[in-house]
Design a protein around this motif. Sequence first.
Motif, PDB file in Angstrom:
ATOM      1  N   HIS A  38       0.861  -1.173   0.000  1.00  0.00           N
ATOM      2  CA  HIS A  38       0.000   0.000   0.000  1.00  0.00           C
ATOM      3  C   HIS A  38       0.906   1.234   0.000  1.00  0.00           C
ATOM      4  N   MET A  39       0.649   2.147  -0.918  1.00  0.00           N
ATOM      5  CA  MET A  39       1.504   3.327  -1.069  1.00  0.00           C
ATOM      6  C   MET A  39       0.799   4.582  -0.559  1.00  0.00           C
ATOM      7  N   VAL A  40       1.591   5.466   0.022  1.00  0.00           N
ATOM      8  CA  VAL A  40       1.090   6.776   0.459  1.00  0.00           C
ATOM      9  C   VAL A  40       2.084   7.833  -0.014  1.00  0.00           C
ATOM     10  N   GLU A  41       1.612   9.071  -0.076  1.00  0.00           N
ATOM     11  CA  GLU A  41       2.474  10.158  -0.525  1.00  0.00           C
ATOM     12  C   GLU A  41       3.498  10.500   0.559  1.00  0.00           C
ATOM     13  N   LYS A  42       4.740  10.706   0.137  1.00  0.00           N
ATOM     14  CA  LYS A  42       5.802  11.095   1.065  1.00  0.00           C
ATOM     15  C   LYS A  42       5.590  12.542   1.503  1.00  0.00           C
ATOM     16  N   HIS A  43       5.907  12.810   2.750  1.00  0.00           N
ATOM     17  CA  HIS A  43       5.891  14.193   3.217  1.00  0.00           C
ATOM     18  C   HIS A  43       7.101  14.901   2.607  1.00  0.00           C
ATOM     19  N   ARG A  44       6.966  16.169   2.354  1.00  0.00           N
ATOM     20  CA  ARG A  44       8.034  16.963   1.726  1.00  0.00           C
ATOM     21  C   ARG A  44       9.371  16.851   2.470  1.00  0.00           C
ATOM     22  N   SER A  45       9.306  16.729   3.770  1.00  0.00           N
ATOM     23  CA  SER A  45      10.545  16.644   4.566  1.00  0.00           C
ATOM     24  C   SER A  45      11.299  15.328   4.323  1.00  0.00           C
ATOM     25  N   GLU A  46      10.626  14.331   3.729  1.00  0.00           N
ATOM     26  CA  GLU A  46      11.247  13.034   3.450  1.00  0.00           C
ATOM     27  C   GLU A  46      11.832  12.929   2.042  1.00  0.00           C
ATOM     28  N   TRP A  47      11.634  13.928   1.219  1.00  0.00           N
ATOM     29  CA  TRP A  47      12.079  13.864  -0.164  1.00  0.00           C
ATOM     30  C   TRP A  47      13.593  13.790  -0.277  1.00  0.00           C
ATOM     31  N   THR A  48      14.037  12.947  -1.184  1.00  0.00           N
ATOM     32  CA  THR A  48      15.464  12.869  -1.527  1.00  0.00           C
ATOM     33  C   THR A  48      15.728  13.871  -2.657  1.00  0.00           C
ATOM     34  N   ALA A  49      16.986  14.023  -3.024  1.00  0.00           N
ATOM     35  CA  ALA A  49      17.335  14.913  -4.140  1.00  0.00           C
ATOM     36  C   ALA A  49      16.651  14.439  -5.431  1.00  0.00           C
ATOM     37  N   GLU A  50      16.596  13.122  -5.624  1.00  0.00           N
ATOM     38  CA  GLU A  50      15.925  12.552  -6.803  1.00  0.00           C
ATOM     39  C   GLU A  50      14.426  12.846  -6.776  1.00  0.00           C
TER      40      GLU A  50
END
Length: 195
Positions: A38-50
Amino acid sequence: MQAHLAAQDDDMWYAITDGPMKILKINKAVATTEGAPHMVEKHRSEWTAEDKKKTNLDNVEKDILYKTLDKNMFAKIKTCTTAKEIWEKLTQLCEGNDQTKENKLTVVIQKFDNAKMKSGETLAEFDERFSSIIIQLTSLGKDYSNREIALKVMRAFPREWDLKTIAMRESKDLNKLELDDLFANLKAYEFELGI
């Protein structure tokens, strides 16, 4: 490196066809169903450079599309908010709706059916005109076999070409004869005729 560029190109096309990318992660709080997490949207603070690059693709695509448009076309799409909306609007403006496409196809099929070499027209001129019809047909989703195209071209010539076209029908496998090869073969005959 090439695999990375290919994936980036795929992501860019995805931004046009499917809209802005959502950055997802596996939701570990929910059990997987039938092997699919099950997938959920990542919070902005978890984003990698990619991830940041992927979320910016929509802006990159919008910029590319904006730079290719003249002022008139830009005015027609300036209210669109995503690259996908711009692409869909441009497609509608340039190609029309299904009825328009059907009408265009009918007209181009008639051009194909009625194609004849004009009096005084050179083979190169006829090649260019006929190839344009084939390109239009293909862009509208209508494909003819090599055989159908070759036979149509051969029937489009005046009587003085009959000897050559009959010989070609008997000696060539028309199913494998590409349009470019057909015209290349006919250009030698045009030279012999002194046209």
